[in-house]
Design a protein around this motif. Structure first.
Motif, mmCIF file in Angstrom:
data_model
loop_
_atom_site.group_PDB
_atom_site.id
_atom_site.type_symbol
_atom_site.label_atom_id
_atom_site.label_comp_id
_atom_site.label_asym_id
_atom_site.label_seq_id
_atom_site.Cartn_x
_atom_site.Cartn_y
_atom_site.Cartn_z
ATOM 1 N N MET A 1 -7.065 -3.552 -4.208
ATOM 2 C CA MET A 1 -6.912 -2.287 -3.521
ATOM 3 C C MET A 1 -5.608 -2.308 -2.726
ATOM 4 S SD MET A 1 -9.799 -0.330 -1.549
ATOM 5 C CE MET A 1 -9.598 0.340 0.042
ATOM 6 N N THR A 2 -4.827 -1.260 -2.848
ATOM 7 C CA THR A 2 -3.537 -1.154 -2.173
ATOM 8 C C THR A 2 -3.725 -0.982 -0.669
ATOM 9 O OG1 THR A 2 -2.547 -0.155 -4.118
ATOM 10 C CG2 THR A 2 -1.407 0.181 -2.036
ATOM 11 N N HIS A 3 -2.994 -1.777 0.105
ATOM 12 C CA HIS A 3 -3.055 -1.659 1.562
ATOM 13 C C HIS A 3 -2.371 -0.368 2.005
ATOM 14 C CE1 HIS A 3 -3.248 -2.861 5.741
ATOM 15 N NE2 HIS A 3 -1.983 -2.479 5.862
ATOM 16 N N VAL B 1 7.258 -5.257 5.826
ATOM 17 C CA VAL B 1 7.971 -4.123 5.240
ATOM 18 C C VAL B 1 9.480 -4.358 5.319
ATOM 19 C CG1 VAL B 1 8.394 -1.636 5.346
ATOM 20 C CG2 VAL B 1 6.094 -2.525 5.775
ATOM 21 N N ARG B 2 9.970 -4.778 6.474
ATOM 22 C CA ARG B 2 11.407 -5.026 6.629
ATOM 23 C C ARG B 2 11.876 -6.075 5.625
ATOM 24 N NH1 ARG B 2 15.369 -8.257 8.570
ATOM 25 N NH2 ARG B 2 17.151 -7.233 9.533
ATOM 26 N N ARG B 3 11.139 -7.164 5.523
ATOM 27 C CA ARG B 3 11.505 -8.229 4.586
ATOM 28 C C ARG B 3 11.632 -7.687 3.165
ATOM 29 N NH1 ARG B 3 6.760 -11.845 3.809
ATOM 30 N NH2 ARG B 3 6.313 -10.330 2.190
ATOM 31 N N ARG C 1 9.653 5.375 -7.241
ATOM 32 C CA ARG C 1 8.697 4.400 -6.711
ATOM 33 C C ARG C 1 9.217 3.017 -7.069
ATOM 34 N NH1 ARG C 1 4.422 3.374 -3.227
ATOM 35 N NH2 ARG C 1 3.106 1.788 -4.135
ATOM 36 N N VAL C 2 9.367 2.155 -6.065
ATOM 37 C CA VAL C 2 9.896 0.814 -6.299
ATOM 38 C C VAL C 2 8.903 -0.203 -5.736
ATOM 39 C CG1 VAL C 2 11.847 -0.743 -5.986
ATOM 40 C CG2 VAL C 2 12.246 1.733 -6.050
ATOM 41 N N PRO C 3 8.390 -1.095 -6.588
ATOM 42 C CA PRO C 3 7.462 -2.121 -6.085
ATOM 43 C C PRO C 3 8.185 -3.142 -5.212
ATOM 44 C CG PRO C 3 7.879 -2.426 -8.439
ATOM 45 C CD PRO C 3 8.609 -1.180 -8.019
ATOM 46 N N TRP C 4 7.458 -3.682 -4.248
ATOM 47 C CA TRP C 4 8.042 -4.725 -3.394
ATOM 48 C C TRP C 4 8.343 -5.962 -4.235
ATOM 49 C CZ3 TRP C 4 9.460 -1.850 0.159
ATOM 50 C CH2 TRP C 4 8.645 -1.021 0.906
ATOM 51 N N PRO C 5 9.526 -6.522 -4.086
ATOM 52 C CA PRO C 5 9.909 -7.698 -4.887
ATOM 53 C C PRO C 5 8.988 -8.897 -4.694
ATOM 54 C CG PRO C 5 11.841 -6.762 -3.828
ATOM 55 C CD PRO C 5 10.642 -6.053 -3.267
ATOM 56 N N GLY C 6 8.466 -9.064 -3.487
ATOM 57 C CA GLY C 6 7.617 -10.215 -3.188
ATOM 58 C C GLY C 6 6.143 -9.999 -3.474
ATOM 59 N N GLY C 7 5.780 -8.861 -4.033
ATOM 60 C CA GLY C 7 4.380 -8.551 -4.295
ATOM 61 C C GLY C 7 3.763 -7.777 -3.139
ATOM 62 N N THR D 1 16.206 9.860 0.506
ATOM 63 C CA THR D 1 15.425 9.598 1.707
ATOM 64 C C THR D 1 14.187 8.812 1.328
ATOM 65 O OG1 THR D 1 14.250 11.705 1.502
ATOM 66 C CG2 THR D 1 16.170 11.671 2.962
ATOM 67 N N MET D 2 13.781 7.945 2.234
ATOM 68 C CA MET D 2 12.530 7.222 2.033
ATOM 69 C C MET D 2 11.415 8.134 2.497
ATOM 70 S SD MET D 2 11.494 3.389 3.235
ATOM 71 C CE MET D 2 10.216 2.546 2.302
ATOM 72 N N GLY D 3 10.423 8.336 1.640
ATOM 73 C CA GLY D 3 9.356 9.274 1.956
ATOM 74 C C GLY D 3 8.017 8.649 2.264
ATOM 75 N N GLY D 4 7.883 7.359 1.977
ATOM 76 C CA GLY D 4 6.608 6.705 2.234
ATOM 77 C C GLY D 4 6.602 5.296 1.690
ATOM 78 N N PHE D 5 5.513 4.602 1.955
ATOM 79 C CA PHE D 5 5.318 3.257 1.421
ATOM 80 C C PHE D 5 3.866 2.863 1.629
ATOM 81 C CE2 PHE D 5 6.483 2.705 5.835
ATOM 82 C CZ PHE D 5 5.607 1.735 6.292
ATOM 83 N N ASP D 6 3.467 1.881 0.874
ATOM 84 C CA ASP D 6 2.154 1.278 1.042
ATOM 85 C C ASP D 6 2.301 -0.204 0.756
ATOM 86 O OD1 ASP D 6 2.135 0.976 -1.788
ATOM 87 O OD2 ASP D 6 0.985 2.814 -2.057
ATOM 88 N N GLY D 7 1.216 -0.893 0.606
ATOM 89 C CA GLY D 7 1.274 -2.327 0.396
ATOM 90 C C GLY D 7 1.881 -2.759 -0.917
ATOM 91 N N ASP D 8 2.028 -1.836 -1.862
ATOM 92 C CA ASP D 8 2.568 -2.182 -3.175
ATOM 93 C C ASP D 8 4.036 -1.833 -3.371
ATOM 94 O OD1 ASP D 8 0.122 -3.233 -3.987
ATOM 95 O OD2 ASP D 8 -0.538 -1.343 -4.873
ATOM 96 N N GLY D 9 4.572 -0.908 -2.563
ATOM 97 C CA GLY D 9 5.966 -0.527 -2.766
ATOM 98 C C GLY D 9 6.390 0.640 -1.909
ATOM 99 N N GLY D 10 7.640 1.041 -2.100
ATOM 100 C CA GLY D 10 8.224 2.137 -1.339
ATOM 101 C C GLY D 10 8.512 3.337 -2.220
#
Length: 103
Positions: free
Chosen positions: A1-3, A80-82, A66-72, A42-51
């Motif tokens: 489940m996505t955070h 988020v910053r990382r 939609r871009v997934p976070w590189p680290g999972g 512009t960045m419009g949102g994010f969740d645990g899986d990506g931005g």
């Protein structure tokens, strides 16, 4: 489940990215929309899986990116910053741009 992050975390990150890192938003969307002429983003949102970004192209169209976070997957605001920094570095490599130093 996505955070799902709370509204304060989302608002803080989005304000920072859209006020202080407009060039980074463009760079990230250009890297993940190869061949597209992104003129603003512009960045419009994010969740645990990506931005999520909205990119405006040179012909005036807007595209959702939609871009997934590189680290999972992530679950903490500090992560988020990382992940955004990692996306920035990845975008620089993909576009042949010299990245700036990170604080």
């Amino acid at each position: 489940m996505t955070h799902q992050f709370d509204a304060d975390a989302i608002a803080g990150v989005l304000h920072h990215m859209n006020a202080d890192h407009t060039d980074d938003n463009v760079l990230i969307t250009r890297a993940f929309l190869p061949g597209s002429e992104v003129v603003s983003a512009t960045m419009g949102g994010f969740d645990g899986d990506g931005g999520d970004w909205t990119a405006t192209l040179s012909d005036g169209r807007t595209v959702e990116v939609r871009v997934p976070w590189p680290g999972g997957g992530i679950t903490e605001r500090r992560e988020v910053r990382r992940e955004i920094v990692a996306l920035y570095d990845q975008a620089c490599r993909a576009l042949g741009v010299e990245p700036r130093a990170h604080d």
